[in-house]
Design a protein around this motif. Sequence first.
Motif, mmCIF file in Angstrom:
data_model
loop_
_atom_site.group_PDB
_atom_site.id
_atom_site.type_symbol
_atom_site.label_atom_id
_atom_site.label_comp_id
_atom_site.label_asym_id
_atom_site.label_seq_id
_atom_site.Cartn_x
_atom_site.Cartn_y
_atom_site.Cartn_z
ATOM 1 N N GLU A 80 0.764 -1.191 -0.045
ATOM 2 C CA GLU A 80 -0.036 0.008 0.232
ATOM 3 C C GLU A 80 0.770 1.099 -0.070
ATOM 4 O OE1 GLU A 80 -3.455 -0.002 0.083
ATOM 5 O OE2 GLU A 80 -3.836 -2.136 0.613
ATOM 6 N N LEU A 81 0.530 2.319 -0.542
ATOM 7 C CA LEU A 81 1.023 3.542 -0.320
ATOM 8 C C LEU A 81 1.125 4.069 1.011
ATOM 9 C CD1 LEU A 81 -0.652 5.431 -3.250
ATOM 10 C CD2 LEU A 81 1.430 4.909 -3.213
ATOM 11 N N GLY A 82 2.283 4.632 1.399
ATOM 12 C CA GLY A 82 2.434 4.992 2.872
ATOM 13 C C GLY A 82 3.135 4.027 3.898
ATOM 14 N N GLU A 83 3.566 2.864 3.035
ATOM 15 C CA GLU A 83 4.229 1.668 3.879
ATOM 16 C C GLU A 83 5.433 1.355 3.262
ATOM 17 O OE1 GLU A 83 1.320 -1.323 4.702
ATOM 18 O OE2 GLU A 83 1.442 -2.001 2.431
ATOM 19 N N THR A 84 6.276 0.957 4.060
ATOM 20 C CA THR A 84 7.566 0.325 3.567
ATOM 21 C C THR A 84 7.190 -1.077 3.180
ATOM 22 O OG1 THR A 84 8.426 -0.614 5.775
ATOM 23 C CG2 THR A 84 9.138 1.626 5.242
ATOM 24 N N ALA A 85 8.201 -1.665 2.236
ATOM 25 C CA ALA A 85 7.803 -3.113 2.035
ATOM 26 C C ALA A 85 7.877 -4.003 3.067
ATOM 27 C CB ALA A 85 9.043 -3.523 1.110
ATOM 28 N N ALA A 86 8.630 -3.987 4.097
ATOM 29 C CA ALA A 86 8.571 -4.612 5.388
ATOM 30 C C ALA A 86 7.124 -4.448 6.098
ATOM 31 C CB ALA A 86 9.767 -4.425 6.374
ATOM 32 N N GLN A 87 7.062 -3.285 6.241
ATOM 33 C CA GLN A 87 5.562 -2.737 6.909
ATOM 34 C C GLN A 87 4.461 -3.763 6.009
ATOM 35 O OE1 GLN A 87 5.681 1.477 6.826
ATOM 36 N NE2 GLN A 87 6.378 1.455 8.916
ATOM 37 N N GLY A 88 4.541 -3.511 4.858
ATOM 38 C CA GLY A 88 3.266 -4.248 4.002
ATOM 39 C C GLY A 88 3.342 -5.782 4.323
ATOM 40 N N ALA A 89 4.551 -6.257 4.135
ATOM 41 C CA ALA A 89 4.539 -7.733 4.289
ATOM 42 C C ALA A 89 4.076 -8.155 5.819
ATOM 43 C CB ALA A 89 6.138 -8.245 4.354
ATOM 44 N N ALA A 90 4.430 -7.282 6.637
ATOM 45 C CA ALA A 90 3.892 -7.563 8.316
ATOM 46 C C ALA A 90 2.500 -7.398 7.964
ATOM 47 C CB ALA A 90 4.442 -6.425 9.307
#
Length: 183
Positions: A80-90
């Motif tokens: 999603e917009l506004g998140e890092t790749a790691a945040q998105g995976a989490a």
Amino acid sequence: MILRVPIKHCKNCGTAVVYRIPDDGDTKERAVCPACSTIHYENPLNVVGTIPVLGDKVLLCKRNIEPRWGKWTLPAGFMELGETAAQGAARETDEEAGANYEMQGLFAVISVVRVGQVHLFYRARLLDDRFDPGHETIEARLFTEEEIPWEEIAFRTVREALEHFFEDRRCGSFDRVHELSIV
């Protein structure tokens, strides 16, 4: 050949776009608005997820959505917009598996050229075997390598990530990021 619907209208003013090489020195044909001169770039979508592990078992989720309803996958989805790749995976691991875990390092970057996607998988250490899957998941379950329903894996990227994971585990080292391409 990328399988995407072409841009038809300018996002800024709504005018029908034309496909041509822009006048700014670019060398690729792009969707250009003849009214406001906006150049619309089409870039790959990022899919982010985890390889959640508890002991010698990996967590897989049975899909409750298309595409590939009823097939097994790693918890993953579009960043999603506004998140890092790691945040998105989490986030995807939370949404699809409802698992308690600790994020670890980036494991694989897989370019899926024909659909314009880049899949990024992180390792994750599960803290327990309790799961509370969301509406996109029929079932979340732990599998040993021998138990994985390989013929029921939803996506080639998931299969590739799992195969590399088990290979690295057999070698006793997760010290590199796998970079793969599926054309």
